[in-house]
Structure formats: C-alpha cells, structure tokens
Write a protein that holds these residues in place. Structure first.
Motif, short mmCIF file in Angstrom:
data_model
loop_
_atom_site.label_atom_id
_atom_site.label_comp_id
_atom_site.label_asym_id
_atom_site.label_seq_id
_atom_site.Cartn_x
_atom_site.Cartn_y
_atom_site.Cartn_z
N GLY A 120 37.39 81.54 -95.96
CA GLY A 120 38.45 80.39 -95.94
C GLY A 120 38.82 80.83 -94.32
O GLY A 120 39.02 79.75 -93.54
N GLN A 121 38.97 82.17 -94.00
CA GLN A 121 39.68 82.89 -93.12
C GLN A 121 39.18 82.59 -92.22
O GLN A 121 38.81 81.93 -90.65
CB GLN A 121 40.03 84.50 -93.27
CG GLN A 121 41.19 84.69 -91.92
CD GLN A 121 42.15 83.88 -91.69
OE1 GLN A 121 42.92 84.18 -92.64
NE2 GLN A 121 42.57 83.28 -90.16
N GLN A 122 37.67 82.98 -92.20
CA GLN A 122 36.44 82.63 -91.10
C GLN A 122 36.20 81.84 -90.66
O GLN A 122 36.01 81.43 -90.00
CB GLN A 122 35.27 83.66 -92.23
CG GLN A 122 34.63 85.09 -92.47
CD GLN A 122 33.61 85.52 -92.50
OE1 GLN A 122 33.60 84.56 -93.59
NE2 GLN A 122 32.88 85.95 -91.49
N ALA A 161 39.95 77.57 -84.87
CA ALA A 161 40.66 77.32 -84.33
C ALA A 161 40.16 77.93 -83.01
O ALA A 161 40.46 76.83 -81.91
CB ALA A 161 41.76 78.41 -84.27
N ILE A 162 38.43 78.55 -82.57
CA ILE A 162 38.17 78.84 -81.35
C ILE A 162 37.15 77.49 -81.07
O ILE A 162 37.84 77.34 -79.61
CB ILE A 162 36.90 79.46 -81.89
CG1 ILE A 162 37.67 81.09 -82.14
CG2 ILE A 162 35.68 79.76 -80.24
CD1 ILE A 162 36.37 81.66 -82.63
N ALA A 163 36.83 76.80 -82.13
CA ALA A 163 36.21 75.44 -81.61
C ALA A 163 37.28 74.22 -80.70
O ALA A 163 37.32 73.68 -80.49
CB ALA A 163 35.81 75.21 -82.93
N GLN A 164 38.71 74.62 -81.96
CA GLN A 164 39.56 73.90 -80.83
C GLN A 164 40.01 74.29 -79.65
O GLN A 164 40.93 73.07 -78.68
CB GLN A 164 41.33 73.40 -82.01
CG GLN A 164 40.70 72.78 -83.09
CD GLN A 164 40.12 71.19 -83.16
OE1 GLN A 164 40.84 70.26 -82.67
NE2 GLN A 164 38.57 70.47 -83.72
N ALA A 165 40.43 75.35 -79.54
CA ALA A 165 40.61 76.12 -78.38
C ALA A 165 40.08 75.85 -77.19
O ALA A 165 40.24 75.63 -75.94
CB ALA A 165 41.14 77.59 -78.32
N ALA A 166 38.62 75.32 -77.46
CA ALA A 166 37.37 75.85 -76.43
C ALA A 166 37.24 74.05 -76.24
O ALA A 166 37.25 73.07 -76.55
CB ALA A 166 36.37 76.10 -76.83
N PRO A 167 37.40 74.08 -74.25
CA PRO A 167 37.31 72.78 -74.29
C PRO A 167 35.55 72.00 -74.13
O PRO A 167 34.55 73.18 -74.23
CB PRO A 167 36.75 72.99 -71.67
CG PRO A 167 36.22 74.37 -72.15
CD PRO A 167 36.99 75.14 -73.54
N GLY A 168 36.01 70.42 -74.85
CA GLY A 168 34.52 70.40 -75.15
C GLY A 168 34.72 69.32 -76.66
O GLY A 168 35.90 69.69 -76.76
N ASN A 189 49.88 71.06 -73.53
CA ASN A 189 48.67 71.00 -73.17
C ASN A 189 48.98 72.13 -74.87
O ASN A 189 48.81 73.18 -74.85
CB ASN A 189 48.21 71.27 -72.46
CG ASN A 189 46.65 71.89 -72.55
OD1 ASN A 189 46.35 72.49 -72.90
ND2 ASN A 189 46.53 71.69 -71.36
N PRO A 190 47.63 72.14 -76.07
CA PRO A 190 48.11 73.10 -76.93
C PRO A 190 47.57 74.18 -77.00
O PRO A 190 47.49 74.72 -76.98
CB PRO A 190 46.53 71.69 -77.49
CG PRO A 190 46.38 70.52 -77.20
CD PRO A 190 46.71 70.82 -75.91
N LEU A 191 46.84 73.56 -75.54
CA LEU A 191 46.72 76.12 -75.20
C LEU A 191 47.76 76.14 -75.30
O LEU A 191 47.77 78.30 -75.40
CB LEU A 191 45.71 75.28 -73.88
CG LEU A 191 43.94 74.89 -74.10
CD1 LEU A 191 43.26 75.13 -73.13
CD2 LEU A 191 43.42 75.20 -75.04
#
Length: 173
Positions: free
Chosen positions: A42-44, A50-57, A156-158
């Motif tokens: 679950g943590q992974q 979180a990485i996918a949401q932080a990345a542009p795209g 901005n969410p970032l």
C-alpha cells in the motif's frame, strides 16, 4: 515476456473502465495490484501515485510507474500502451457516433449520467489513497490543511507537495 502480456491486458481492462480519466480507476488498480496480485505494498502504491501526481503530464503516469516497477522500461511502455490504446480506439468510434446524435435526448441523458459517475469515481480514488496511508493526527491535519489551502488559495499543487515534503524531512509529519 508473459509478464508484459499480463501488464498490457490488465491495463487494457482498466482503460475501458476509466470514465473521466485514469484517476477514476485508481481504487480498482490499487485493489488489483496491491490486494490481489501483491505486486506492491500500500505504501509503495501511495508513493508511486504521489510521484505520478507531482510529475508534469497526464494522470495516467501511475500506470507506467507500476509497469516500470514490475518489468523496467518495457513494462512501463506496455502498461502505458495498455491503458491508452483501447480507450483511444473507443473514444474515436464514440466521437464519430456522437457527431450524429449530438443534441438529441439520448446525448443529454448520457451527459447527465456520466458527470456524477466521474465525480464519484474520483472521490473513491481520494478515499482509497487516504486508507492506504497510515496517518496520525499530524498527517491528517496536514492533509486537511493542504486541501483547504488548495481550495481557498488556488495554489499550484507542487507548492503543497513541496511543503509536505519539507515537513516530512524535518520529521514533523
């Protein structure tokens, strides 16, 4: 090679369920890859999300990160193809049909029915992500404060992610 087929077919199924975008099927992806297949904890999963949401795209990056985790670059490519290809082909066919029926009572009923469905699926994704994390009172307070700041200040969410990361690095959360 078999794992690549499994990744493609798994995400091709999710592709056809993703009404409103990839975030709409995040709870189901979590249920399958964490609960059924045991590919991630679950943590992974929360970390990759979180990485996918932080990345542009696009929001669909979570899929490529899961594929990369399982089978490297080929896994990422196959997973991305699996989530994009079926829905793209279906969208093309529906768009051609939609041009013919646009403005009809049927089209209006479909629009009215899909809007609450999409909102519900996205809220289910948010709920699932909260349950996947082990949050104490400070973590819940940070989550609530971030939601309030995002809503009221239109930040901005970032910036919110950076603030949360800083608080985590300092050991406050």
């Amino acid at each position: 090679m078999m794992l690549l087929w499994v990744l493609f077919l798994l995400f091709a199924q999710f592709s056809l369920l993703a009404v409103g975008g990839a975030n709409a099927v995040v709870p189901e992806i979590h249920r399958v890859v964490v609960g059924e297949l045991g590919w991630l904890s679950g943590q992974q999963f929360a970390d990759l999300f979180a990485i996918a949401q932080a990345a542009p795209g696009p929001n669909v990056l979570i899929v490529s990160l899961i594929g990369w985790h399982m089978a490297g670059v080929p896994g990422a490519a196959v997973s991305l193809l699996g989530i994009c290809l079926p829905s793209s082909l279906l969208s093309f066919a529906v768009a051609r049909w939609w041009q013919r029926v646009q403005g009809s009572r049927l089209a209006l009923a479909i629009e009215r029915g899909l809007a609450p469905l999409t909102v519900g699926l996205v809220l289910a994704g948010a709920s699932m992500m909260l349950h996947a994390l082990t949050l104490d009172a400070r973590g819940l307070l940070l989550c609530a404060a971030s939601a309030l700041l995002a809503w009221r200040l239109r930040l901005n969410p970032l910036w919110l992610l950076a603030g949360g990361g800083l608080l985590g690095m300092l050991g406050w959360v």
